[in-house]
Design an enzyme around this catalytic site. Structure first.
Site, PDB file in Angstrom:
ATOM      1  N   SER A 177      17.498  -5.475   4.668  1.00 11.19           N
ATOM      2  CA  SER A 177      17.939  -4.115   4.983  1.00 11.19           C
ATOM      3  C   SER A 177      19.447  -4.071   5.158  1.00 11.19           C
ATOM      4  CB  SER A 177      17.293  -3.649   6.298  1.00 11.19           C
ATOM      5  OG  SER A 177      17.846  -2.426   6.740  1.00 11.19           O
TER       6      SER A 177
ATOM      7  N   ASN B 195       9.999   5.741   8.590  1.00 11.30           N
ATOM      8  CA  ASN B 195      10.985   6.576   9.287  1.00 11.30           C
ATOM      9  C   ASN B 195      10.649   8.072   9.233  1.00 11.30           C
ATOM     10  OD1 ASN B 195      11.638   7.118   6.634  1.00 11.30           O
ATOM     11  ND2 ASN B 195      13.343   5.670   6.596  1.00 11.30           N
TER      12      ASN B 195
ATOM     13  N   TYR C  10      14.526  -4.793  15.793  1.00  7.38           N
ATOM     14  CA  TYR C  10      14.285  -4.758  14.345  1.00  7.38           C
ATOM     15  C   TYR C  10      15.430  -5.381  13.550  1.00  7.38           C
ATOM     16  CZ  TYR C  10      13.884  -2.401   9.733  1.00  7.38           C
ATOM     17  OH  TYR C  10      13.820  -2.108   8.397  1.00  7.38           O
TER      18      TYR C  10
ATOM     19  N   GLN D   2      17.003   0.126  17.379  1.00  6.94           N
ATOM     20  CA  GLN D   2      16.479  -0.904  16.461  1.00  6.94           C
ATOM     21  C   GLN D   2      16.886  -2.307  16.921  1.00  6.94           C
ATOM     22  OE1 GLN D   2      18.366   0.852  12.897  1.00  6.94           O
ATOM     23  NE2 GLN D   2      16.337   0.965  12.002  1.00  6.94           N
TER      24      GLN D   2
ATOM     25  N   ILE E 231      15.632   4.847   3.217  1.00  8.62           N
ATOM     26  CA  ILE E 231      14.714   5.207   2.143  1.00  8.62           C
ATOM     27  C   ILE E 231      13.585   6.021   2.776  1.00  8.62           C
ATOM     28  CG2 ILE E 231      13.282   4.300   0.253  1.00  8.62           C
ATOM     29  CD1 ILE E 231      16.242   3.328   0.123  1.00  8.62           C
TER      30      ILE E 231
ATOM     31  N   SER F  84       0.814  -1.226   0.000  1.00  8.02           N
ATOM     32  CA  SER F  84       0.000   0.000   0.000  1.00  8.02           C
ATOM     33  C   SER F  84       0.843   1.269   0.000  1.00  8.02           C
ATOM     34  CB  SER F  84      -0.946   0.006   1.210  1.00  8.02           C
ATOM     35  OG  SER F  84      -0.209  -0.236   2.395  1.00  8.02           O
TER      36      SER F  84
ATOM     37  N   SER G  81      20.363  -2.974   7.642  1.00  6.01           N
ATOM     38  CA  SER G  81      20.333  -3.309   9.065  1.00  6.01           C
ATOM     39  C   SER G  81      20.493  -4.805   9.329  1.00  6.01           C
ATOM     40  CB  SER G  81      19.032  -2.815   9.698  1.00  6.01           C
ATOM     41  OG  SER G  81      18.954  -1.426   9.587  1.00  6.01           O
TER      42      SER G  81
ATOM     43  N   ILE H 265       8.157   1.221  -0.165  1.00 12.03           N
ATOM     44  CA  ILE H 265       8.931   0.363  -1.064  1.00 12.03           C
ATOM     45  C   ILE H 265       8.031  -0.664  -1.747  1.00 12.03           C
ATOM     46  CG2 ILE H 265      10.746  -1.408  -1.108  1.00 12.03           C
ATOM     47  CD1 ILE H 265      12.117   0.205   1.201  1.00 12.03           C
TER      48      ILE H 265
ATOM     49  N   LYS I 291      15.779  -8.302  10.254  1.00 10.91           N
ATOM     50  CA  LYS I 291      16.288  -8.057   8.897  1.00 10.91           C
ATOM     51  C   LYS I 291      17.436  -9.019   8.590  1.00 10.91           C
ATOM     52  CE  LYS I 291      13.341  -6.101   7.760  1.00 10.91           C
ATOM     53  NZ  LYS I 291      12.526  -5.942   6.542  1.00 10.91           N
TER      54      LYS I 291
HETATM   55  N1  NDP Z   1      12.432   2.816   4.590  1.00 11.83           N
HETATM   56  C1  NDP Z   1      13.653   2.346   4.843  1.00 11.83           C
HETATM   57  O1  NDP Z   1      14.604   3.107   5.089  1.00 11.83           O
HETATM   58  C2  NDP Z   1      13.909   0.884   4.823  1.00 11.83           C
HETATM   59  C3  NDP Z   1      12.897  -0.043   4.822  1.00 11.83           C
HETATM   60  N2  NDP Z   1      13.196  -1.384   4.798  1.00 11.83           N
HETATM   61  C4  NDP Z   1      12.145  -2.367   4.787  1.00 11.83           C
HETATM   62  O2  NDP Z   1      11.249  -2.105   3.732  1.00 11.83           O
HETATM   63  C5  NDP Z   1       9.994  -2.682   4.024  1.00 11.83           C
HETATM   64  C6  NDP Z   1       8.892  -1.702   3.662  1.00 11.83           C
HETATM   65  O3  NDP Z   1       8.997  -0.580   4.493  1.00 11.83           O
HETATM   66  P1  NDP Z   1       8.761   0.916   3.996  1.00 11.83           P
HETATM   67  O4  NDP Z   1       8.259   0.927   2.625  1.00 11.83           O
HETATM   68  O5  NDP Z   1       9.970   1.676   4.322  1.00 11.83           O
HETATM   69  O6  NDP Z   1       7.651   1.380   5.038  1.00 11.83           O
HETATM   70  P2  NDP Z   1       6.107   1.759   4.929  1.00 11.83           P
HETATM   71  O7  NDP Z   1       5.682   1.988   6.320  1.00 11.83           O
HETATM   72  O8  NDP Z   1       5.910   2.831   3.927  1.00 11.83           O
HETATM   73  O9  NDP Z   1       5.414   0.445   4.348  1.00 11.83           O
HETATM   74  C7  NDP Z   1       5.123  -0.656   5.149  1.00 11.83           C
HETATM   75  C8  NDP Z   1       4.138  -1.532   4.415  1.00 11.83           C
HETATM   76  O10 NDP Z   1       3.978  -2.748   5.166  1.00 11.83           O
HETATM   77  C9  NDP Z   1       2.611  -2.918   5.441  1.00 11.83           C
HETATM   78  N3  NDP Z   1       2.453  -3.610   6.716  1.00 11.83           N
HETATM   79  C10 NDP Z   1       2.871  -3.213   7.943  1.00 11.83           C
HETATM   80  N4  NDP Z   1       2.520  -4.127   8.863  1.00 11.83           N
HETATM   81  C11 NDP Z   1       1.866  -5.110   8.198  1.00 11.83           C
HETATM   82  C12 NDP Z   1       1.239  -6.312   8.589  1.00 11.83           C
HETATM   83  N5  NDP Z   1       1.217  -6.711   9.859  1.00 11.83           N
HETATM   84  N6  NDP Z   1       0.642  -7.074   7.637  1.00 11.83           N
HETATM   85  C13 NDP Z   1       0.639  -6.679   6.343  1.00 11.83           C
HETATM   86  N7  NDP Z   1       1.208  -5.554   5.912  1.00 11.83           N
HETATM   87  C14 NDP Z   1       1.817  -4.777   6.830  1.00 11.83           C
HETATM   88  C15 NDP Z   1       2.007  -1.539   5.439  1.00 11.83           C
HETATM   89  O11 NDP Z   1       0.602  -1.650   5.203  1.00 11.83           O
HETATM   90  P3  NDP Z   1      -0.475  -0.564   5.757  1.00 11.83           P
HETATM   91  O12 NDP Z   1       0.059   0.793   5.404  1.00 11.83           O
HETATM   92  O13 NDP Z   1      -1.709  -0.919   5.009  1.00 11.83           O
HETATM   93  O14 NDP Z   1      -0.568  -0.764   7.214  1.00 11.83           O
HETATM   94  C16 NDP Z   1       2.759  -0.909   4.287  1.00 11.83           C
HETATM   95  O15 NDP Z   1       2.205  -1.315   3.071  1.00 11.83           O
HETATM   96  C17 NDP Z   1      10.044  -3.088   5.488  1.00 11.83           C
HETATM   97  O16 NDP Z   1      10.224  -4.493   5.579  1.00 11.83           O
HETATM   98  C18 NDP Z   1      11.270  -2.383   6.017  1.00 11.83           C
HETATM   99  O17 NDP Z   1      11.876  -3.093   7.059  1.00 11.83           O
HETATM  100  C19 NDP Z   1      14.477  -1.829   4.758  1.00 11.83           C
HETATM  101  C20 NDP Z   1      15.503  -0.948   4.760  1.00 11.83           C
HETATM  102  C21 NDP Z   1      15.308   0.462   4.803  1.00 11.83           C
HETATM  103  C1  LIG Z   2      13.477   2.556   9.512  1.00 12.85           C
HETATM  104  C2  LIG Z   2      14.898   2.956   9.231  1.00 12.85           C
HETATM  105  O1  LIG Z   2      14.944   4.324   9.008  1.00 12.85           O
HETATM  106  C3  LIG Z   2      15.396   2.270   8.014  1.00 12.85           C
HETATM  107  O2  LIG Z   2      15.061   0.923   8.090  1.00 12.85           O
HETATM  108  C4  LIG Z   2      16.135   0.188   7.934  1.00 12.85           C
HETATM  109  O3  LIG Z   2      16.087  -0.999   7.763  1.00 12.85           O
HETATM  110  C5  LIG Z   2      17.343   0.989   7.978  1.00 12.85           C
HETATM  111  O4  LIG Z   2      17.854   0.916   9.273  1.00 12.85           O
HETATM  112  C6  LIG Z   2      16.866   2.348   7.686  1.00 12.85           C
HETATM  113  O5  LIG Z   2      17.591   3.351   8.265  1.00 12.85           O
END
Ligand code: NDP
Ligand SMILES: C[C@H](O)[C@@H]1OC(=O)[C@H](O)[C@@H]1O
Length: 254
Positions: A144, A195, A157, A154, A190, A15, A146, A18, A161
């Site tokens: 990640s 974040n 968390y 974290q 990202i 939704s 991470s 990423i 990862k």
């Molecule tokens: N942003 C960053 O810097 C980094 C992110 N990541 C990883 O990327 C992935 C996506 O995160 P990101 O796009 O940043 O964050 P967002 O918060 O933008 O996206 C998270 C997504 O996961 C969904 N979600 C959360 N909890 C659940 C659940 N229990 N069941 C189903 N869906 C769920 C959310 O759905 P809804 O909105 O509908 O609740 C949303 O679509 C994560 O795994 C994160 O660890 C890794 C490295 C860096």
């Molecule tokens: C949520 C953090 O900002 C993000 O998630 C990760 O996995 C990395 O640590 C990023 O910094």
């Protein structure tokens, strides 16, 4: 060149952030796309509208990835709609920043269940379907940076990862004989909902930018190329691999 023409791609957490970029990117490359999400009904609907505007089919299925039945239901609904599963992008995750010494047990356990158990059940459900189909497939997990380095707030968390990264390595061995490839991407920082609050602190944001040799934090769209590549036949001999997508942050010691 469209790298996923005619394929069915499933994305968890599609939704926002990423996952949303990956879902729309897969559609740009010719795939029909099913997304799972937890709560953001409007954003899930708008993601599907963008996929359909690209001329592809889209499906949104609401469900908590922490529950094993969400995975079997997601795969079953995608197969009902599109006939098969070619690619699973396991992306859904949470990162509620919190200090180590007073980490609430429920925050720790919820983070494990969503990020680690959720990835396990989703990848397993997709793999079962791919094995039944008999002609291989690709799994891409969003781990990640991470997985490789720590974070003071974290501690709950980063192990998830690292676990997702390790899951792709073991699954690559378990599924290689079925022609199913398993790889992970390791994003750096990202700019997404996960974040937004943490990076609202201008000093913290400047510090994270200063650690990035390419001079900027990432956008969700920076993950499209790496995820689509690993999902596609261009990566036909790539399995068990992990691809950092971090603007060079990991290698920047001094
Ligand atoms: N942003 C960053 O810097 C980094 C992110 N990541 C990883 O990327 C992935 C996506 O995160 P990101 O796009 O940043 O964050 P967002 O918060 O933008 O996206 C998270 C997504 O996961 C969904 N979600 C959360 N909890 C659940 C659940 N229990 N069941 C189903 N869906 C769920 C959310 O759905 P809804 O909105 O509908 O609740 C949303 O679509 C994560 O795994 C994160 O660890 C890794 C490295 C860096
Ligand atoms: C949520 C953090 O900002 C993000 O998630 C990760 O996995 C990395 O640590 C990023 O910094």
């Amino acid at each position: 060149m469209r790298l996923l023409e005619g394929k069915t791609v499933l994305v968890t957490g599609g939704s926002t952030g990423i996952g949303r970029a990956a879902a729309i990117g897969a559609a740009q490359h010719g795939a029909n796309v099913a997304i799972n999400y937890a709560s953001s009904d409007d954003k899930a609907a708008s993601c599907i509208a963008e996929i359909e505007a690209l001329g592809q089919k889209g499906l949104a299925v609401k469900g908590d990835v922490a529950l094993p039945e969400t995975a079997s239901d997601f795969v079953a609904q995608a197969v009902d709609a599109f006939g098969r599963v070619d690619v699973m992008v396991s992306n859904a995750g949470i990162c509620p920043f919190h200090a180590f010494l007073d980490m609430p047990a429920e925050t720790f356990e919820r983070t494990q269940r969503v990020n680690m158990h959720g990835a396990y059940y989703m990848c397993q459900a997709a793999a079962r379907q791919m094995v039944a189909q008999g002609d291989g497939g690709a799994i891409v997990a969003v781990s990640s940076i991470s997985a490789l380095v720590g974070g003071e707030y974290q501690t709950h968390y980063t192990p998830t990862k690292a676990g997702v990264h390790s899951l792709m390595q073991s699954a690559a061995i378990a599924l290689g004989r079925h022609g199913i490839r398993c790889n992970s991407v390791l994003p750096g920082t990202i700019l997404t909902e996960i974040n937004k609050d943490d990076l609202a602190d201008a000093d913290k944001r400047r510090y994270m930018e200063s650690r990035t040799p390419l001079g900027r934090l990432g956008q969700p769209e920076d993950l499209i190329g790496p995820i689509v590549f690993l999902a596609s036949d261009m990566a036909a001999y790539v399995t068990g691999a992990a691809l950092l997508v971090d603007g060079g942050m990991f290698v920047n010691l001094q």
